[in-house]
Design an enzyme around this catalytic site. Structure first.
Site, mmCIF file in Angstrom:
data_model
loop_
_atom_site.group_PDB
_atom_site.id
_atom_site.type_symbol
_atom_site.label_atom_id
_atom_site.label_comp_id
_atom_site.label_asym_id
_atom_site.label_seq_id
_atom_site.Cartn_x
_atom_site.Cartn_y
_atom_site.Cartn_z
ATOM 1 N N GLU A 149 0.954 -1.195 -0.095
ATOM 2 C CA GLU A 149 0.119 -0.116 -0.166
ATOM 3 C C GLU A 149 0.923 1.164 0.171
ATOM 4 O OE1 GLU A 149 -2.527 -0.222 3.495
ATOM 5 O OE2 GLU A 149 -3.299 -2.227 2.707
ATOM 6 N N ASN A 193 2.145 -5.271 -3.195
ATOM 7 C CA ASN A 193 0.634 -5.501 -2.858
ATOM 8 C C ASN A 193 -0.270 -4.230 -2.618
ATOM 9 O OD1 ASN A 193 -1.367 -7.544 -2.066
ATOM 10 N ND2 ASN A 193 -1.031 -6.815 0.163
ATOM 11 N N HIS A 228 -10.405 -6.222 -0.913
ATOM 12 C CA HIS A 228 -11.664 -6.083 0.069
ATOM 13 C C HIS A 228 -12.881 -5.349 -0.660
ATOM 14 C CE1 HIS A 228 -8.981 -7.389 3.034
ATOM 15 N NE2 HIS A 228 -7.870 -6.670 2.620
ATOM 16 N N GLU A 257 -6.161 -10.671 -0.541
ATOM 17 C CA GLU A 257 -7.068 -10.586 0.789
ATOM 18 C C GLU A 257 -8.508 -10.290 0.487
ATOM 19 O OE1 GLU A 257 -5.225 -7.309 2.744
ATOM 20 O OE2 GLU A 257 -3.267 -7.600 1.972
ATOM 21 N N ASP A 259 -12.267 -10.575 0.207
ATOM 22 C CA ASP A 259 -13.562 -10.718 1.078
ATOM 23 C C ASP A 259 -14.484 -9.841 0.438
ATOM 24 O OD1 ASP A 259 -12.640 -8.202 2.423
ATOM 25 O OD2 ASP A 259 -12.017 -9.332 4.121
HETATM 26 O O1 9MR Z 1 -6.950 -7.725 9.239
HETATM 27 C C1 9MR Z 1 -5.854 -7.021 9.839
HETATM 28 C C2 9MR Z 1 -6.366 -6.514 11.454
HETATM 29 O O2 9MR Z 1 -6.519 -7.613 12.100
HETATM 30 C C3 9MR Z 1 -5.153 -5.613 11.568
HETATM 31 O O3 9MR Z 1 -5.638 -4.814 12.858
HETATM 32 C C4 9MR Z 1 -4.715 -4.221 10.620
HETATM 33 C C5 9MR Z 1 -3.513 -3.443 11.092
HETATM 34 O O4 9MR Z 1 -2.420 -4.238 11.242
HETATM 35 O O5 9MR Z 1 -4.574 -5.059 9.493
HETATM 36 C C6 9MR Z 1 -5.387 -5.762 8.886
HETATM 37 O O6 9MR Z 1 -4.900 -6.457 7.540
HETATM 38 C C7 9MR Z 1 -4.763 -5.489 6.617
HETATM 39 C C8 9MR Z 1 -3.598 -6.011 5.643
HETATM 40 O O7 9MR Z 1 -2.395 -6.119 6.596
HETATM 41 C C9 9MR Z 1 -3.370 -4.962 4.560
HETATM 42 N N1 9MR Z 1 -4.296 -4.759 3.791
HETATM 43 C C10 9MR Z 1 -5.751 -4.198 4.488
HETATM 44 C C11 9MR Z 1 -6.222 -5.486 5.620
HETATM 45 C C12 9MR Z 1 -7.342 -5.071 6.340
HETATM 46 O O8 9MR Z 1 -7.186 -3.869 6.925
#
Ligand code: 9MR
Length: 339
Positions: A149, A193, A228, A257, A259
């Site tokens: 990101e 990513n 997402h 990722e 969903d």
């Molecule tokens: O699902 C993840 C959540 O449990 C964490 O609190 C958050 C911060 O570390 O990250 C979420 O996962 C993210 C992923 O690492 C990157 N893309 C977006 C995902 C959803 O926010």
């Protein structure tokens, strides 16, 4: 639960128990990887979580356990205790493992963000981090999200300059991260990513340009589309166009990722729309030669980031319900793999 849903979930469970092929068996026949993000708590504590994971998926990714804040409690200290639990489970069950993520604007430890480091020091810390983590997981991790990101959501879709990395190092932190990763382990697949860059548009153009530049220097091998997305979403012509232009750069692609969040309350109609979304997205990946994998962000509605993040407005985004029963989306993915 609605009666039809209960019946269809029950039939699927019976089918699974009767030895019907699982997602991973079906995917292997298509030489494709189907996987999910894994949380360490349930991996350690819930038998149904472990059983579902090893039965259904041939690739997995840690939802949080490989992020910097957890792995790097202090500048001179690494803690692999949580991360290793997943690496061991994956190896024991012949499940490939993706690494997520080495450099991100989130999950930056406080000692780092508050440390008033110079550009050179920040680069040194990044190099130490990438080198140590890649060496630790050598032979265990199949591909890494080196940078996650990095591109702003708004025009001109530049590299983020508001994060610790962007502010302290400058926009070249992205290229530096890939250089350090390539040097640390020349044999693994290095991914960029990103979210919101799946179809054609300003952000995906910026991803394309970044990847093209990195590719010219032989620094990147893959691009992840997070996906997402809301229930009802499906890939169309713009996604095919984007996949094709990235594929021409010689990189592989993965949905990393996925969903499909359902706006609450969940109804049988919405679950059917969600099943259609899962089917069409998997079919799309199977129709595009550059796509090697599709991973969902979690696999049971019992453990998903969506309800917490949306304050309960959205939920039920995954393929198994909170009791680990397959939802209509599961049957739809099996169907896509059969075709
Ligand atoms: O699902 C993840 C959540 O449990 C964490 O609190 C958050 C911060 O570390 O990250 C979420 O996962 C993210 C992923 O690492 C990157 N893309 C977006 C995902 C959803 O926010």
């Amino acid at each position: 639960m609605h009666r039809c849903l209960a019946v269809s979930a029950c039939l699927l469970t019976v089918a699974a128990a009767a030895g019907e092929a699982s997602l991973r068996e079906m995917a292997a026949k298509r030489k494709f990887l189907v996987g999910a993000a894994v949380a360490i708590g349930p991996l350690v504590n819930e038998t149904e979580y472990q059983d579902t994971l090893k039965r259904e998926f041939n690739i997995c990714v840690p939802e949080n356990a490989f992020k910097m804040a957890g792995l790097r409690p202090a500048r001179d200290k690494f803690d692999f205790s949580q991360a290793d639990k997943l690496a061991e489970f994956a190896a024991a069950n012949n499940i490939k493992l993706r690494g997520h993520t080495l450099v991100w604007h989130q999950s930056v430890p406080k000692w780092l963000s508050d440390g008033k480091f110079s550009r050179d020091e920040a680069l040194q810390i990044m190099k130490e981090h990438i080198t140590t983590v890649l060496q630790h997981f050598k032979g265990k991790v199949y591909a890494w999200d080196v940078v996650n990101e990095a591109i702003h959501d708004k025009k001109p879709y530049a590299i983020r300059d508001d994060s610790f990395w962007g502010k302290t190092i400058g926009a070249d932190y992205v290229e530096k991260a890939f250089e350090f990763a390539r040097a640390a382990d020349p044999n693994i697949i290095l991914y960029y990513n990103e979210y919101g860059a799946e179809g054609m548009g300003g952000k995906s153009d910026a991803v394309y340009e970044l990847v093209k530049k990195l590719r010219e220097k032989k620094l990147v091998d893959g691009v992840g589309w997070q996906c997402h997305v809301p229930c009802g979403w499906k890939p169309g012509d713009a996604h095919a166009q984007n996949a094709e232009r990235l594929g021409k750069l010689g990189v592989e692609l993965a949905i990393t990722e996925l969903d499909f969040a359902i706006k609450q309350p969940t109804t049988p109609e919405k679950l059917q729309a969600q099943a259609d979304s899962y089917r069409d997205t998997l079919k799309f990946c199977l129709s595009q030669p550059a796509f090697k994998a599709l991973l969902t962000w979690g696999f049971t509605d019992k453990h998903s980031w969506i309800p917490g993040f949306s304050k309960g407005k959205n939920g039920d985004a995954l393929v198994f319900d909170a009791q680990y029963k397959p939802k209509p989306a599961y049957g739809a993915m099996i169907e896509a793999l059969k075709q």
